[in-house]
Enzyme design. Structure first.
Site, PDB file in Angstrom:
ATOM      1  N   ASP A  13      32.331  40.098  30.050  1.00  0.00           N
ATOM      2  CA  ASP A  13      31.907  41.439  30.468  1.00  0.00           C
ATOM      3  C   ASP A  13      31.526  41.510  31.941  1.00  0.00           C
ATOM      4  O   ASP A  13      30.653  42.286  32.329  1.00  0.00           O
ATOM      5  CB  ASP A  13      30.731  41.939  29.598  1.00  0.00           C
ATOM      6  CG  ASP A  13      31.117  41.998  28.129  1.00  0.00           C
ATOM      7  OD1 ASP A  13      32.300  42.249  27.831  1.00  0.00           O
ATOM      8  OD2 ASP A  13      30.226  41.796  27.284  1.00  0.00           O
ATOM      9  N   LYS A  16      36.144  42.302  34.356  1.00  0.00           N
ATOM     10  CA  LYS A  16      37.512  41.800  34.572  1.00  0.00           C
ATOM     11  C   LYS A  16      38.520  42.940  34.504  1.00  0.00           C
ATOM     12  O   LYS A  16      39.463  43.007  35.296  1.00  0.00           O
ATOM     13  CB  LYS A  16      37.859  40.729  33.509  1.00  0.00           C
ATOM     14  CG  LYS A  16      36.991  39.485  33.584  1.00  0.00           C
ATOM     15  CD  LYS A  16      37.309  38.501  32.475  1.00  0.00           C
ATOM     16  CE  LYS A  16      36.905  38.993  31.108  1.00  0.00           C
ATOM     17  NZ  LYS A  16      35.469  39.136  30.894  1.00  0.00           N
ATOM     18  N   GLY A  40      36.847  43.142  25.341  1.00  0.00           N
ATOM     19  CA  GLY A  40      36.732  44.583  25.549  1.00  0.00           C
ATOM     20  C   GLY A  40      36.713  44.816  27.045  1.00  0.00           C
ATOM     21  O   GLY A  40      35.724  44.516  27.701  1.00  0.00           O
ATOM     22  N   HIS A  41      37.825  45.255  27.601  1.00  0.00           N
ATOM     23  CA  HIS A  41      37.942  45.449  29.043  1.00  0.00           C
ATOM     24  C   HIS A  41      38.001  46.948  29.319  1.00  0.00           C
ATOM     25  O   HIS A  41      38.979  47.601  28.966  1.00  0.00           O
ATOM     26  CB  HIS A  41      39.196  44.751  29.586  1.00  0.00           C
ATOM     27  CG  HIS A  41      39.193  43.264  29.357  1.00  0.00           C
ATOM     28  ND1 HIS A  41      40.250  42.454  29.672  1.00  0.00           N
ATOM     29  CD2 HIS A  41      38.244  42.439  28.854  1.00  0.00           C
ATOM     30  CE1 HIS A  41      39.951  41.196  29.364  1.00  0.00           C
ATOM     31  NE2 HIS A  41      38.738  41.172  28.861  1.00  0.00           N
ATOM     32  N   GLN A 224      36.988  36.967  27.967  1.00  0.00           N
ATOM     33  CA  GLN A 224      35.709  36.257  27.830  1.00  0.00           C
ATOM     34  C   GLN A 224      35.291  35.646  29.179  1.00  0.00           C
ATOM     35  O   GLN A 224      35.607  36.200  30.208  1.00  0.00           O
ATOM     36  CB  GLN A 224      35.779  35.184  26.724  1.00  0.00           C
ATOM     37  CG  GLN A 224      35.844  35.756  25.310  1.00  0.00           C
ATOM     38  CD  GLN A 224      37.206  36.226  24.892  1.00  0.00           C
ATOM     39  OE1 GLN A 224      38.199  35.526  25.064  1.00  0.00           O
ATOM     40  NE2 GLN A 224      37.293  37.419  24.340  1.00  0.00           N
TER      41      GLN A 224
HETATM   42  P1  GDP Z   1      35.195  42.933  31.081  1.00  0.00           P
HETATM   43  O1  GDP Z   1      35.150  42.582  29.626  1.00  0.00           O
HETATM   44  O2  GDP Z   1      34.958  41.741  31.956  1.00  0.00           O
HETATM   45  O3  GDP Z   1      36.440  43.683  31.464  1.00  0.00           O
HETATM   46  O4  GDP Z   1      33.963  43.916  31.343  1.00  0.00           O
HETATM   47  P2  GDP Z   1      33.547  45.164  30.422  1.00  0.00           P
HETATM   48  O5  GDP Z   1      34.549  46.238  30.604  1.00  0.00           O
HETATM   49  O6  GDP Z   1      33.249  44.723  29.040  1.00  0.00           O
HETATM   50  O7  GDP Z   1      32.147  45.533  31.063  1.00  0.00           O
HETATM   51  C1  GDP Z   1      32.026  45.945  32.386  1.00  0.00           C
HETATM   52  C2  GDP Z   1      31.457  47.379  32.404  1.00  0.00           C
HETATM   53  O8  GDP Z   1      30.971  47.691  33.689  1.00  0.00           O
HETATM   54  C3  GDP Z   1      32.487  48.446  32.089  1.00  0.00           C
HETATM   55  O9  GDP Z   1      31.854  49.493  31.390  1.00  0.00           O
HETATM   56  C4  GDP Z   1      32.957  48.911  33.460  1.00  0.00           C
HETATM   57  O10 GDP Z   1      33.399  50.257  33.464  1.00  0.00           O
HETATM   58  C5  GDP Z   1      31.667  48.797  34.241  1.00  0.00           C
HETATM   59  N1  GDP Z   1      31.826  48.462  35.660  1.00  0.00           N
HETATM   60  C6  GDP Z   1      32.763  47.652  36.252  1.00  0.00           C
HETATM   61  N2  GDP Z   1      32.520  47.532  37.565  1.00  0.00           N
HETATM   62  C7  GDP Z   1      31.405  48.258  37.808  1.00  0.00           C
HETATM   63  C8  GDP Z   1      30.628  48.492  38.994  1.00  0.00           C
HETATM   64  O11 GDP Z   1      30.907  47.978  40.076  1.00  0.00           O
HETATM   65  N3  GDP Z   1      29.522  49.265  38.852  1.00  0.00           N
HETATM   66  C9  GDP Z   1      29.158  49.836  37.686  1.00  0.00           C
HETATM   67  N4  GDP Z   1      28.059  50.593  37.642  1.00  0.00           N
HETATM   68  N5  GDP Z   1      29.881  49.636  36.545  1.00  0.00           N
HETATM   69  C10 GDP Z   1      30.968  48.862  36.620  1.00  0.00           C
HETATM   70  P1  IMO Z   2      35.371  40.146  27.323  1.00  0.00           P
HETATM   71  O1  IMO Z   2      36.819  39.767  27.485  1.00  0.00           O
HETATM   72  C1  IMO Z   2      31.371  39.108  25.966  1.00  0.00           C
HETATM   73  C2  IMO Z   2      31.073  36.469  22.490  1.00  0.00           C
HETATM   74  C3  IMO Z   2      30.481  37.067  21.235  1.00  0.00           C
HETATM   75  C4  IMO Z   2      29.806  35.839  20.650  1.00  0.00           C
HETATM   76  C5  IMO Z   2      30.815  34.729  20.969  1.00  0.00           C
HETATM   77  C6  IMO Z   2      31.781  34.414  19.844  1.00  0.00           C
HETATM   78  O2  IMO Z   2      35.154  41.588  27.082  1.00  0.00           O
HETATM   79  O3  IMO Z   2      34.550  39.607  28.445  1.00  0.00           O
HETATM   80  P2  IMO Z   2      33.913  35.656  18.875  1.00  0.00           P
HETATM   81  O4  IMO Z   2      34.056  37.014  18.244  1.00  0.00           O
HETATM   82  O5  IMO Z   2      34.782  35.479  20.084  1.00  0.00           O
HETATM   83  O6  IMO Z   2      34.065  34.545  17.903  1.00  0.00           O
HETATM   84  O7  IMO Z   2      32.385  35.603  19.371  1.00  0.00           O
HETATM   85  O8  IMO Z   2      31.539  35.173  22.090  1.00  0.00           O
HETATM   86  N1  IMO Z   2      32.226  37.193  23.062  1.00  0.00           N
HETATM   87  C7  IMO Z   2      32.157  37.972  24.143  1.00  0.00           C
HETATM   88  N2  IMO Z   2      31.094  38.330  24.907  1.00  0.00           N
HETATM   89  N3  IMO Z   2      32.611  39.522  26.306  1.00  0.00           N
HETATM   90  C8  IMO Z   2      33.682  39.150  25.578  1.00  0.00           C
HETATM   91  O9  IMO Z   2      34.949  39.420  25.944  1.00  0.00           O
HETATM   92  C9  IMO Z   2      33.485  38.362  24.415  1.00  0.00           C
HETATM   93  N4  IMO Z   2      34.296  37.851  23.468  1.00  0.00           N
HETATM   94  C10 IMO Z   2      33.522  37.106  22.661  1.00  0.00           C
HETATM   95  O10 IMO Z   2      29.551  38.079  21.530  1.00  0.00           O
HETATM   96  O11 IMO Z   2      28.623  35.551  21.347  1.00  0.00           O
HETATM   97 MG    MG Z   3      34.108  43.117  27.924  1.00  0.00          MG
END
Ligand code: GDP
Ligand code: IMO
Ligand code: MG
Length: 432
Positions: A13, A16, A40-41, A224
């Protein structure tokens, strides 16, 4: 030719998805090599939000070709639901999403098995995303798994299902069939997708080789993060795949020299969702501040994320294992209101100061972070697009991070939107 790998450097999270959506402009292919629908991106484009789980984020580029490598575990119902949602958002995916024939499938019994193991409550509940990921990889490595290519031959598919479902049903004394999970129900579910999956199937290694031979640029989209890696993460509180650079080679069948530049995505602070050690976690008001201002709730499960400070010891480890050459720092804006910002520069353990994590990562529970506190900037960086327009203290925070890690700063993100981005440095000959 320049191929980039984008990897998470923390516990996932990091943002990415947003950064891949920017860098895909320099790529012809965007490919996933590990994980599954646990990812979850989130990408925000002109006010429209796309939550990508299995489909590579690159699909948002109209010309971009996308691939799910053999290292990915594919949940077909979820994949096609996701495709439907993406298409409803006005993106035409037809002919652009390919799937390795050797990719393993997540099956209904994987989710039942995961619910069982997570409910055992022996103090090691991982807090997974409940997407069946662990059991799917377990069946794969135990050589019981079902691969996408098995859909090509329905007799073989049924035979494989008889083995794997029979195995778990007998071990669970018939619990799977009692819960309605049978060879027939699974076979029927998979066959519903057969006609749509078969045209997507490819030999991942061959298609990647052909792309590279014709000078196509590839962006490897990590899922991840470093500390969730099955080998290098905080085991057992990890996911079940190699989320780090090595996963690219086994998850796609590309040679080691395929990557020119490794971009580590670093959130300006740290979050973790699920259980396990987290040395710089703040369970007090600052943690709440970060969660609220950073909207730190899971894209996949909606769970509140645990929040804390930047951890340079863990990041140094991520640079080492992944060979990170550049970083993209996200969510700088979330720190805007803080008076001062602690950064963990070293750990203290058993009377010693350490620059690197302990060899037994379970001991992360016992380390004391040693902080260096930098002054905050107390002004808004939201939406800033020029590096020189950042407040001096914000630049000092970024410089301290990149200098300590010995990497180049490529991107700073100042908001979730595509345009809320500072392109700082040039990559390996790539126009950014
Ligand atoms: P990922 O799994 O690495 O792709 O990250 P996620 O999408 O799960 O979580 C990142 C969250 O932060 C998302 O809701 C993005 O829309 C948000 N986000 C990304 N870059 C920024 C930023 O620079 N500032 C803020 N406030 N939110 C951001
Ligand atoms: P992105 O790509 C954050 C965490 C789960 C749990 C552990 C194992 O969005 O960054 P799993 O379901 O993979 O067996 O869970 O890994 N986890 C993540 N945490 N971002 C993710 O993906 C994750 N994918 C798995 O919360 O702790
Ligand atoms: Mg994510």
């Amino acid at each position: 030719m320049a191929n980039r790998l984008v990897v998470g450097t923390q516990w996932g999270d990091e943002g990415k998805g947003k950064i891949v959506d920017i860098l895909r402009r320099d790529a012809d292919w965007v490919v996933r090599f590990s994980g599954g629908a646990n990812a979850g991106h989130t990408v925000k484009v002109d006010g429209q939000v796309f939550a990508m789980h299995l489909v590579p984020t690159g699909i948002l580029g109209a010309q971009t070709q996308c691939l799910l490598g053999n290292g990915v575990v594919v949940d077909l119902p979820r994949l096609f639901d996701e495709i439907t949602q993406i298409e409803a958002g006005g993106i035409d995916t037809s002919g652009r999403l390919h799937m390795a024939a050797a990719a393993h499938l997540v099956l209904p019994h994987h989710k039942l098995l995961e619910a069982h193991s997570e409910n055992l409550q022996n103090g090691e509940k991982i807090g997974t995303t409940m997407r069946g990921i662990g059991p799917a990889y377990a069946d794969k490595t135990a050589r019981r798994g079902v691969r996408a290519a098995d859909l090509l031959d329905p007799d073989r598919l049924r035979h494989r299902l008889e083995y794997v479902i029979g195995y778990w049903d007998s071990l669970s004394h018939g619990q799977l069939s009692t819960l309605g999970c049978t060879v027939d129900s699974t076979f029927d579910e998979l066959m519903q997708y057969r006609d749509r999956v078969v045209p997507m199937l490819v030999d991942a290694s061959l298609i990647m080789r052909q792309a590279m031979q014709s000078n196509k640029r590839i962006l490897f989209e990590g899922a991840q993060g470093m500390l969730l890696d099955i080998d290098f993460g905080t085991y057992p509180f990890v996911t079940s795949s190699n989320t780090t650079a090595g996963g690219v080679f086994t998850g796609l069948g590309v040679p080691p020299r395929s990557i020119d530049e490794v971009v580590g995505i670093v959130k300006a602070y740290t979050t973790r969702v699920g259980n396990g050690p987290f040395p710089t976690e703040d369970t007090d008001t600052f943690g709440d501040h970060l969660r609220e201002h950073g909207n730190e709730f899971g894209t996949t499960t909606g769970r509140p994320r645990r929040c804390g400070w930047l951890d340079l010891v863990a990041l140094r480890y991520a640079v080492r294992v992944n060979g990170i050459t550049h970083i993209a720092v996200t969510k700088l804006d979330v720190l805007d209101e803080l008076d001062e910002i602690p950064i963990c520069v070293r750990y203290h353990l058993d009377g010693q100061e350490m620059d690197d994590p302990p060899m037994d990562l379970a001991r992360l529970d016992d380390v004391e972070p040693i902080y260096r506190t930098l002054p905050g900037w107390k002004s808004s960086t939201v939406g800033v697009t020029e590096y020189d327009d950042l407040p001096e203290n914000a630049r000092a925070y970024l410089t301290f991070m990149s200098d300590t890690l010995g990497v180049k700063l490529l991107i700073v993100s100042t908001g979730p939107g595509r345009e809320e981005t500072i392109m700082v440095g040039q990559g390996a000959g790539v126009v950014v």
